[in-house]
Scaffold this motif. Structure first.
Motif: not given
Length: 105
Positions: A6-8, A11-14, A93, A99
């Protein structure tokens, strides 16, 4: 099915599979870059690249340690899996710091 990375970014999480489909090695130390505006994860073992939003493989390297070489590629081509994309996951979120990650249907 296994670990999820998981990374941000901006401002968008993936969320994507944390193992490279080539040999099942972990990609947790892979480089995250912005390829023409598309966040991309590179396998730190052989440099194959995957789009974080779609999981699409944009570069598949069959050489050792990310170096294409006819002899090594011939050997490595018989090891591991064929070129494939990685799984992506939906992220919701909740509140400020929770999350929820779910498989895409």
């Amino acid at each position: 099915n296994g670990p999820v990375l998981v990374t941000k970014i901006s401002g968008v999480y993936y969320a994507v599979d944390a193992k490279c489909p080539h040999l099942g090695l972990p990609m947790k130390k892979g480089k995250i870059s912005n390829e023409d505006g598309v966040p991309t994860l590179s396998c730190n073992f052989h440099n194959s690249c995957f789009e974080l939003a779609s999981g699409r493989c944009t570069k598949w390297v069959t050489g050792a340690l990310g170096v294409e070489n006819g002899f090594i590629s011939g050997i490595m081509g018989n090891v591991g899996n064929e070129k494939q994309d990685i799984m992506t996951y939906d992220i919701r979120v909740e509140g400020d710091d929770t999350l929820t990650i779910t498989s895409k249907d």
